[in-house]
Design a protein around this motif. Structure first.
Motif, PDB file in Angstrom:
ATOM      1  N   UNK A  16       0.809  -1.209   0.000  1.00  0.00           N
ATOM      2  CA  UNK A  16       0.000   0.000   0.000  1.00  0.00           C
ATOM      3  C   UNK A  16       0.842   1.260   0.000  1.00  0.00           C
ATOM      4  N   UNK A  17       1.962   1.236   0.710  1.00  0.00           N
ATOM      5  CA  UNK A  17       2.837   2.408   0.743  1.00  0.00           C
ATOM      6  C   UNK A  17       3.428   2.687  -0.631  1.00  0.00           C
ATOM      7  N   UNK A  18       3.820   1.631  -1.335  1.00  0.00           N
ATOM      8  CA  UNK A  18       4.375   1.821  -2.679  1.00  0.00           C
ATOM      9  C   UNK A  18       3.300   2.269  -3.672  1.00  0.00           C
ATOM     10  N   UNK A  19       2.079   1.775  -3.484  1.00  0.00           N
ATOM     11  CA  UNK A  19       0.977   2.223  -4.334  1.00  0.00           C
ATOM     12  C   UNK A  19       0.693   3.704  -4.113  1.00  0.00           C
ATOM     13  N   UNK A  20       0.693   4.133  -2.872  1.00  0.00           N
ATOM     14  CA  UNK A  20       0.461   5.552  -2.568  1.00  0.00           C
ATOM     15  C   UNK A  20       1.530   6.426  -3.216  1.00  0.00           C
ATOM     16  N   UNK A  21       2.777   5.980  -3.139  1.00  0.00           N
ATOM     17  CA  UNK A  21       3.857   6.730  -3.795  1.00  0.00           C
ATOM     18  C   UNK A  21       3.600   6.834  -5.295  1.00  0.00           C
ATOM     19  N   UNK A  22       3.158   5.723  -5.893  1.00  0.00           N
ATOM     20  CA  UNK A  22       2.870   5.731  -7.321  1.00  0.00           C
ATOM     21  C   UNK A  22       1.708   6.629  -7.667  1.00  0.00           C
ATOM     22  N   UNK A  23       0.657   6.616  -6.854  1.00  0.00           N
ATOM     23  CA  UNK A  23      -0.514   7.463  -7.101  1.00  0.00           C
ATOM     24  C   UNK A  23      -0.154   8.942  -6.999  1.00  0.00           C
ATOM     25  N   UNK A  24       0.718   9.265  -6.086  1.00  0.00           N
ATOM     26  CA  UNK A  24       1.102  10.673  -5.917  1.00  0.00           C
ATOM     27  C   UNK A  24       1.931  11.176  -7.103  1.00  0.00           C
ATOM     28  N   UNK A 365      13.246 -17.025  -9.820  1.00  0.00           N
ATOM     29  CA  UNK A 365      12.076 -16.373  -9.219  1.00  0.00           C
ATOM     30  C   UNK A 365      12.083 -14.887  -9.565  1.00  0.00           C
ATOM     31  N   UNK A 366      13.229 -14.256  -9.389  1.00  0.00           N
ATOM     32  CA  UNK A 366      13.327 -12.824  -9.670  1.00  0.00           C
ATOM     33  C   UNK A 366      13.056 -12.534 -11.145  1.00  0.00           C
ATOM     34  N   UNK A 367      13.581 -13.354 -12.024  1.00  0.00           N
ATOM     35  CA  UNK A 367      13.380 -13.146 -13.458  1.00  0.00           C
ATOM     36  C   UNK A 367      11.905 -13.219 -13.820  1.00  0.00           C
ATOM     37  N   UNK A 368      11.183 -14.143 -13.207  1.00  0.00           N
ATOM     38  CA  UNK A 368       9.772 -14.321 -13.546  1.00  0.00           C
ATOM     39  C   UNK A 368       8.903 -13.163 -13.061  1.00  0.00           C
ATOM     40  N   UNK A 369       9.385 -12.405 -12.068  1.00  0.00           N
ATOM     41  CA  UNK A 369       8.609 -11.278 -11.545  1.00  0.00           C
ATOM     42  C   UNK A 369       8.691 -10.037 -12.430  1.00  0.00           C
ATOM     43  N   UNK A 370       9.641 -10.004 -13.350  1.00  0.00           N
ATOM     44  CA  UNK A 370       9.733  -8.881 -14.271  1.00  0.00           C
ATOM     45  C   UNK A 370      10.598  -7.746 -13.743  1.00  0.00           C
ATOM     46  N   UNK A 371      10.588  -6.646 -14.480  1.00  0.00           N
ATOM     47  CA  UNK A 371      11.430  -5.500 -14.162  1.00  0.00           C
ATOM     48  C   UNK A 371      10.828  -4.680 -13.012  1.00  0.00           C
ATOM     49  N   UNK A 372      11.586  -3.666 -12.595  1.00  0.00           N
ATOM     50  CA  UNK A 372      11.088  -2.781 -11.549  1.00  0.00           C
ATOM     51  C   UNK A 372      10.087  -1.783 -12.138  1.00  0.00           C
ATOM     52  N   UNK A 373       9.552  -0.926 -11.291  1.00  0.00           N
ATOM     53  CA  UNK A 373       8.577   0.071 -11.739  1.00  0.00           C
ATOM     54  C   UNK A 373       7.135  -0.382 -11.631  1.00  0.00           C
ATOM     55  N   UNK A 374       6.882  -1.521 -10.961  1.00  0.00           N
ATOM     56  CA  UNK A 374       5.517  -2.059 -10.894  1.00  0.00           C
ATOM     57  C   UNK A 374       4.568  -1.145 -10.136  1.00  0.00           C
ATOM     58  N   UNK A 375       5.049  -0.507  -9.077  1.00  0.00           N
ATOM     59  CA  UNK A 375       4.168   0.330  -8.255  1.00  0.00           C
ATOM     60  C   UNK A 375       3.627   1.515  -9.043  1.00  0.00           C
TER      61      UNK A 375
END
Length: 389
Positions: A16-24, A365-375
């Protein structure tokens, strides 16, 4: 736009904290009201309506015991939503509470988004009907959920996993080992990280096992100099752990067990190995690169029996589910005991081939999760969805 966000656990607070950062970032004029924890409060710059520690519970028997509090929170939340009248209510996991509010908000004509889907692929698949009925858009964070929800007729949105952002941008990844040791007054010797869970019930069942493990490890000559660090859970206090740390006498002295709060990722990252009480923390350990064993106990036998009847997932740990194989061992219920933990931790430390196979599994595992920037990506998708309506 006005966003009402509901998270009910420590992992939800993190996402939720990362989502809030993204929304802002994606909606600079956003107005956010939320149920959550300290991380969400920091991201939003204000306290939560209700802190998740007031409602967190473990298992069916605890739900029955706390039913009155749960119903009070449900009534209060409905009233608060009506008075604030948001453009959307965003639910983060926590299905027992959130599904009740979703049905209410949907009937009142308020948009509903579910972020981090309830684990219907593991148990209680009947909840899919409620997702279809009460949720306007589902946002998922695991790649294996894409075909699953598509097969159920739900057009879910996948933007990657926000935990990658949380780990890569964390203080733990940008601090060296020496600084961590110095800041916490630790000896310059190896240590084992121990995570007993975030809920009081989990702590009460895991702490006797973890202290027993530490005592047995300490009695082995080659591990007598090891330290044992418990990562204190968010919103818990030393009072939750102290009763289990008294009278830890052994023939060769008492193992040094230290509880450190607010540094879970750093504790895991710098450990020789970790014992983790399942949940999001096991996936964090995989992303941090620390060999682990998952230990999970439901203290109440009735709760465990009911859980075994309804849970159909192959594994209990997110990392193993993502890899679709047993990358790291899971010790569940009676299998999770001090002797079994000693054997597995010793193997992780002493058997380099075994340890390296686990680290190779982490890479997949990390490769399957994709790149950063998801939030930011999911925040952008939410803003775009609302603007289109």
């Amino acid at each position: 736009m006005k966003y009402y966000i509901i998270a009910g656990e420590a992992s939800g607070d993190l996402h939720g904290s990362n989502l809030i950062k993204g929304l802002r970032v994606k909606d600079p004029e956003c107005d956010i009201r939320f149920w959550g924890g300290d991380l969400m409060a920091e991201a939003a710059g204000k306290p939560p309506v209700v802190h998740y520690k007031e409602g967190a519970m473990m298992g069916f028997t605890e739900i029955l015991a706390k039913a009155r509090k749960l119903l009070h929170n449900v009534r209060f939340c409905k009233k608060d939503i009506l008075e604030w009248r948001p453009d959307v209510v965003i639910f983060i996991d926590y299905p027992g509470f959130n599904f009740r509010i979703a049905a209410f908000a949907h009937k009142k004509g308020i948009r509903t988004f579910y972020y981090i889907a309830p684990k219907v692929w593991a148990s209680r698949e009947g909840r899919i009907k409620r997702l279809r009925r009460d949720i306007d858009r589902l946002f998922i964070i695991f790649p294996f959920e894409i075909p699953y929800f598509a097969s159920k007729g739900i057009d879910a949105v996948y933007c990657g996993n926000p935990l990658v952002d949380a780990i890569d941008g964390s203080a733990a990844m940008n601090e060296d080992r020496e600084a961590f040791f110095a800041r916490n007054g630790l000896q310059d010797t190896p240590y084992i990280a121990m995570l007993a869970g975030s809920r009081k019930g989990e702590i009460d069942t895991m702490m006797p096992v973890l202290t027993g493990f530490a005592r047995k490890m300490h009695e082995i000559p080659q591990y007598s100099g090891y330290q044992f660090i418990i990562a204190g859970a968010p919103s818990r206090s030393m009072e939750d752990y102290a009763p289990y740390l008294k009278n830890l006498h052994t023939e060769n002295g008492t193992p040094e067990i230290k509880v450190i709060f607010g540094q879970t990722q750093s504790i895991v990252k710098n450990a020789e190995a970790a014992i983790i009480n399942s949940g999001t923390a096991s996936l964090e350990a995989a992303l941090l690169g620390t060999p682990q064993v998952v230990g999970y106990i439901l203290g109440n036998r009735l709760t465990y029996w009911i859980g075994r009847m309804i849970v159909k997932a192959k594994f209990i740990s997110l990392g193993n589910l993502i890899a679709d194989r047993l990358v790291f061992k899971e010790l569940i219920q009676n299998e999770c005991n001090a002797d079994a933990l000693v054997a597995e931790i010793r193997r992780l430390i002493e058997d380099r081939q075994y340890r390296n196979r686990m680290l190779d599994g982490y890479a997949s595992i990390r490769k399957s999760l994709g790149e950063d920037g998801a939030s930011e990506a999911v925040a952008e998708a939410m803003v775009r969805e609302l603007a289109a309506r």
